[in-house]
Design a protein around this motif. Structure first.
Motif, PDB file in Angstrom:
ATOM      1  N   TRP A 117     -16.538  -2.388   3.882  1.00  0.00           N
ATOM      2  CA  TRP A 117     -15.401  -2.903   4.648  1.00  0.00           C
ATOM      3  C   TRP A 117     -15.302  -2.189   5.999  1.00  0.00           C
ATOM      4  O   TRP A 117     -15.090  -2.828   7.037  1.00  0.00           O
TER       5      TRP A 117
ATOM      6  N   LEU B 251      -8.701  -2.927   4.083  1.00  0.00           N
ATOM      7  CA  LEU B 251      -9.408  -3.160   2.819  1.00  0.00           C
ATOM      8  C   LEU B 251     -10.309  -1.966   2.495  1.00  0.00           C
ATOM      9  O   LEU B 251     -10.437  -1.566   1.330  1.00  0.00           O
TER      10      LEU B 251
ATOM     11  N   GLU C 197       0.833  -1.207   0.000  1.00  0.00           N
ATOM     12  CA  GLU C 197       0.000   0.000   0.000  1.00  0.00           C
ATOM     13  C   GLU C 197       0.866   1.256   0.000  1.00  0.00           C
ATOM     14  O   GLU C 197       0.618   2.198  -0.754  1.00  0.00           O
TER      15      GLU C 197
ATOM     16  N   ILE D 275      -8.117   0.744   1.096  1.00  0.00           N
ATOM     17  CA  ILE D 275      -7.744   0.447  -0.293  1.00  0.00           C
ATOM     18  C   ILE D 275      -8.911   0.803  -1.219  1.00  0.00           C
ATOM     19  O   ILE D 275      -8.723   1.465  -2.247  1.00  0.00           O
ATOM     20  N   ALA D 276     -10.115   0.359  -0.877  1.00  0.00           N
ATOM     21  CA  ALA D 276     -11.288   0.652  -1.709  1.00  0.00           C
ATOM     22  C   ALA D 276     -11.506   2.163  -1.816  1.00  0.00           C
ATOM     23  O   ALA D 276     -11.832   2.668  -2.899  1.00  0.00           O
TER      24      ALA D 276
ATOM     25  N   ARG E  47      -4.398  -5.241  -1.563  1.00  0.00           N
ATOM     26  CA  ARG E  47      -5.723  -5.831  -1.362  1.00  0.00           C
ATOM     27  C   ARG E  47      -5.619  -7.349  -1.264  1.00  0.00           C
ATOM     28  O   ARG E  47      -6.200  -7.968  -0.377  1.00  0.00           O
ATOM     29  N   ASP E  48      -4.868  -7.966  -2.175  1.00  0.00           N
ATOM     30  CA  ASP E  48      -4.712  -9.424  -2.158  1.00  0.00           C
ATOM     31  C   ASP E  48      -4.081  -9.895  -0.851  1.00  0.00           C
ATOM     32  O   ASP E  48      -4.505 -10.902  -0.274  1.00  0.00           O
TER      33      ASP E  48
ATOM     34  N   TYR F   3      -4.088  -8.314   2.112  1.00  0.00           N
ATOM     35  CA  TYR F   3      -5.035  -8.122   3.211  1.00  0.00           C
ATOM     36  C   TYR F   3      -6.113  -9.204   3.198  1.00  0.00           C
ATOM     37  O   TYR F   3      -6.539  -9.682   4.252  1.00  0.00           O
TER      38      TYR F   3
END
Length: 182
Positions: free
Chosen positions: A83, A67, A32, A70-71, A41-42, A44
């Motif tokens: 999330w 997450l 990140e 990230i979104a 993301r993967d 997490y």
């Protein structure tokens, strides 16, 4: 990064799921920080899967929170909200007030991005109430600031100024407190 990868390989070989979950999470933070949001993301999600399988609610809440971040960074506000609401639900069930405050603050930021200012205000006020109750003046100052900016966006400059003064005062108090500890 290399030390995390070595730790991960060792943890997986020796069935040390707790360490593997933490390592995936830390690698997610590194990805990140480097701007590789898809990889983060993967990682997490891998951490989350292990934490949920182990029944580690607190670890799961932390993964849900990341997450959500990230979104949000990917401008997927609906997914970010989902999330963060999952993280908040767990934090509240566990009685982790600091985590709940952090999630309320994140949900406030998502609401601002969606131009839902009433919800943003409500979330920032909830985060602020927890921070003040905990005596966390640094977090309180951040929320005062957000409330000031939010008031300004809505044209309530006098209210915004009041929040900004409270924010500056709280930040000064935290800085003075830190300086006296040295």
């Amino acid at each position: 990064r290399e030390s995390y990868l070595k730790s991960l390989a060792f943890s997986e070989r020796h069935y040390m799921k707790a360490y593997a979950a933490k390592t995936y999470h830390q690698l997610g933070l590194v990805a990140e920080e480097r701007g590789d949001l898809a990889r983060a993301r993967d990682l997490y999600l891998k951490s989350l899967a292990i934490e949920e399988a182990r029944g580690n609610l607190l670890g799961g809440a932390s993964s849900y929170y990341q997450l959500g971040e990230i979104a949000k960074a990917q401008h997927d506000l609906a997914q970010a909200q989902k999330w963060h609401l999952k993280s908040l639900d767990i934090e509240e069930k566990l009685g982790n007030l600091q985590g709940a405050s952090r999630s309320h603050h994140a949900l406030g930021s998502i609401a601002v991005a969606a131009h839902d200012f009433a919800t943003a205000r409500e979330r920032y006020l909830r985060a602020l109430a927890i921070a003040e109750k905990q005596g966390d003046m640094h977090s309180a100052a951040i929320n005062y600031n957000k409330l000031g900016v939010l008031a300004g966006i809505q044209g309530s400059f006098e209210e915004g100024g009041g929040w900004s003064v409270r924010s500056a005062t709280a930040f000064l108090q935290t800085q003075i407190g830190r300086a006296s500890c040295r």
